[in-house]
Scaffold this motif. Structure first.
Motif, PDB file in Angstrom:
ATOM      1  N   LEU A 125     -15.257  38.633  74.385  1.00 44.90           N
ATOM      2  CA  LEU A 125     -14.188  39.478  74.926  1.00 44.90           C
ATOM      3  C   LEU A 125     -12.896  38.692  75.190  1.00 44.90           C
ATOM      4  N   VAL A 126     -12.986  37.387  75.291  1.00 42.07           N
ATOM      5  CA  VAL A 126     -11.835  36.559  75.662  1.00 42.07           C
ATOM      6  C   VAL A 126     -10.639  36.739  74.714  1.00 42.07           C
ATOM      7  N   PRO A 127     -10.816  36.725  73.387  1.00 42.36           N
ATOM      8  CA  PRO A 127      -9.639  36.883  72.517  1.00 42.36           C
ATOM      9  C   PRO A 127      -8.894  38.209  72.742  1.00 42.36           C
ATOM     10  N   GLN A 128      -9.629  39.291  72.961  1.00 35.09           N
ATOM     11  CA  GLN A 128      -8.975  40.580  73.211  1.00 35.09           C
ATOM     12  C   GLN A 128      -8.273  40.573  74.560  1.00 35.09           C
ATOM     13  N   GLN A 129      -8.913  39.972  75.561  1.00 36.87           N
ATOM     14  CA  GLN A 129      -8.268  39.887  76.876  1.00 36.87           C
ATOM     15  C   GLN A 129      -6.992  39.046  76.786  1.00 36.87           C
ATOM     16  N   ARG A 130      -7.042  37.957  76.026  1.00 40.22           N
ATOM     17  CA  ARG A 130      -5.868  37.097  75.855  1.00 40.22           C
ATOM     18  C   ARG A 130      -4.742  37.867  75.154  1.00 40.22           C
ATOM     19  N   LYS A 131      -5.086  38.597  74.083  1.00 42.24           N
ATOM     20  CA  LYS A 131      -4.070  39.387  73.367  1.00 42.24           C
ATOM     21  C   LYS A 131      -3.429  40.411  74.295  1.00 42.24           C
ATOM     22  N   SER A 132      -4.250  41.059  75.101  1.00 41.99           N
ATOM     23  CA  SER A 132      -3.740  42.059  76.033  1.00 41.99           C
ATOM     24  C   SER A 132      -2.769  41.432  77.033  1.00 41.99           C
ATOM     25  N   LEU A 133      -3.159  40.281  77.601  1.00 42.12           N
ATOM     26  CA  LEU A 133      -2.292  39.604  78.569  1.00 42.12           C
ATOM     27  C   LEU A 133      -1.020  39.077  77.907  1.00 42.12           C
ATOM     28  N   GLU A 134      -1.127  38.586  76.674  1.00 43.48           N
ATOM     29  CA  GLU A 134       0.061  38.098  75.970  1.00 43.48           C
ATOM     30  C   GLU A 134       1.016  39.251  75.656  1.00 43.48           C
ATOM     31  N   ALA A 135       0.469  40.414  75.320  1.00 44.44           N
ATOM     32  CA  ALA A 135       1.317  41.588  75.076  1.00 44.44           C
ATOM     33  C   ALA A 135       2.007  42.016  76.371  1.00 44.44           C
ATOM     34  N   GLU A 136       1.253  42.008  77.468  1.00 48.32           N
ATOM     35  CA  GLU A 136       1.844  42.359  78.766  1.00 48.32           C
ATOM     36  C   GLU A 136       2.942  41.359  79.137  1.00 48.32           C
ATOM     37  N   LEU A 137       2.705  40.083  78.846  1.00 48.15           N
ATOM     38  CA  LEU A 137       3.700  39.042  79.125  1.00 48.15           C
ATOM     39  C   LEU A 137       4.966  39.291  78.313  1.00 48.15           C
ATOM     40  N   ALA A 138       4.818  39.665  77.048  1.00 44.16           N
ATOM     41  CA  ALA A 138       5.983  39.945  76.204  1.00 44.16           C
ATOM     42  C   ALA A 138       6.786  41.120  76.751  1.00 44.16           C
ATOM     43  N   VAL A 139       6.086  42.149  77.224  1.00 43.82           N
ATOM     44  CA  VAL A 139       6.772  43.313  77.813  1.00 43.82           C
ATOM     45  C   VAL A 139       7.546  42.892  79.063  1.00 43.82           C
ATOM     46  N   LYS A 140       6.906  42.073  79.903  1.00 45.30           N
ATOM     47  CA  LYS A 140       7.559  41.619  81.144  1.00 45.30           C
ATOM     48  C   LYS A 140       8.763  40.732  80.831  1.00 45.30           C
ATOM     49  N   GLN A 141       8.658  39.891  79.804  1.00 45.49           N
ATOM     50  CA  GLN A 141       9.785  39.034  79.439  1.00 45.49           C
ATOM     51  C   GLN A 141      10.952  39.864  78.904  1.00 45.49           C
ATOM     52  N   ALA A 142      10.653  40.920  78.162  1.00 44.09           N
ATOM     53  CA  ALA A 142      11.708  41.813  77.690  1.00 44.09           C
ATOM     54  C   ALA A 142      12.360  42.525  78.876  1.00 44.09           C
ATOM     55  N   ALA A 143      11.546  42.947  79.846  1.00 45.12           N
ATOM     56  CA  ALA A 143      12.090  43.600  81.044  1.00 45.12           C
ATOM     57  C   ALA A 143      12.966  42.630  81.831  1.00 45.12           C
ATOM     58  N   LEU A 144      12.574  41.362  81.878  1.00 41.83           N
ATOM     59  CA  LEU A 144      13.398  40.359  82.560  1.00 41.83           C
ATOM     60  C   LEU A 144      14.730  40.190  81.848  1.00 41.83           C
ATOM     61  N   GLY A 145      14.703  40.153  80.538  1.00 41.29           N
ATOM     62  CA  GLY A 145      15.950  40.061  79.774  1.00 41.29           C
ATOM     63  C   GLY A 145      16.871  41.236  80.061  1.00 41.29           C
ATOM     64  N   ARG A 146      16.291  42.438  80.129  1.00 41.20           N
ATOM     65  CA  ARG A 146      17.090  43.629  80.431  1.00 41.20           C
ATOM     66  C   ARG A 146      17.664  43.545  81.845  1.00 41.20           C
ATOM     67  N   ALA A 147      16.837  43.099  82.803  1.00 43.52           N
ATOM     68  CA  ALA A 147      17.305  42.981  84.190  1.00 43.52           C
ATOM     69  C   ALA A 147      18.418  41.950  84.311  1.00 43.52           C
TER      70      ALA A 147
END
Length: 192
Positions: A125-147
């Motif tokens: 399950l680790v690779p899927q959990q990592r992908k999910s967290l990396e996708a969430e991180l990318a979304v948060k980084q985009a939100a930071l750029g917008r802010a």
């Protein structure tokens, strides 16, 4: 001709002392500032969320390493349990061990297999959990750029040396996003 338009909403907290019709303003002069507090808070919150996701990624890496180490131990224990089961079955075949001993060792071996399988499943399950967290991180980084972009938009500067047209903006006025603030005319050339 430049039409100043508010890109963000908020209260005007600073106005250039010469922000009035007919004033000559040099290039890059700050004409007004909108209260950035709301946008800075949003940026800080997003930074905190990024830190949380990064911590979860680090925790996942540690969990994966721990599970791999535990799996090696469980595999060794399983090998011992199966060796012992074979020994007891060999003894039972010669009537040197009871059926209860054989059944007990089978339970031990099955428990070890189950424990080993549980760790293997967790590692899969680790690779899927990592992908999910990396996708969430990318979304948060985009939100930071917008802010951060919205924080930058709270300051309005003169894009070139200009003469101001009608101005009806004053300190503590609340501006809506998209509101036209004033016009400025370039001083590079004049039409006569």
């Amino acid at each position: 001709i430049w039409q100043a338009v508010s890109e963000v909403r908020g209260r005007v907290v600073e106005v250039h002392p010469q922000l009035e019709a007919g004033a000559m303003i040099p290039q890059d002069e700050v004409l007004l500032r909108i209260d950035p507090a709301e946008y800075e808070l949003a940026a800080a919150q997003t930074e905190a969320e990024i830190a949380r996701v990064q911590a979860q990624l680090a925790e996942l890496a540690v969990t994966e390493a721990n599970n791999r180490a535990s799996l090696e131990i469980e595999k060794a224990s399983l090998a011992l349990a199966e060796t012992e089961l074979q020994r007891i079955e060999s003894l039972a075949a010669r009537n040197a061990a009871s059926a209860a001993d054989r059944d007990q060792q089978k339970r031990v071996a099955l428990t070890q297999r189950q424990s080993t399988q549980r760790l293997q499943n967790a590692l899969q399950l680790v690779p899927q959990q990592r992908k999910s967290l990396e996708a969430e991180l990318a979304v948060k980084q985009a939100a930071l750029g917008r802010a951060q972009l919205e924080v930058a938009r709270t300051m309005i500067k003169a894009p070139f040396a200009c003469r101001l047209g009608d101005v009806e903006i004053h300190r503590d006025q609340f501006l809506a996003a998209g509101q036209t603030l004033f016009e400025a005319h370039g001083t590079e050339s004049a039409e006569i």
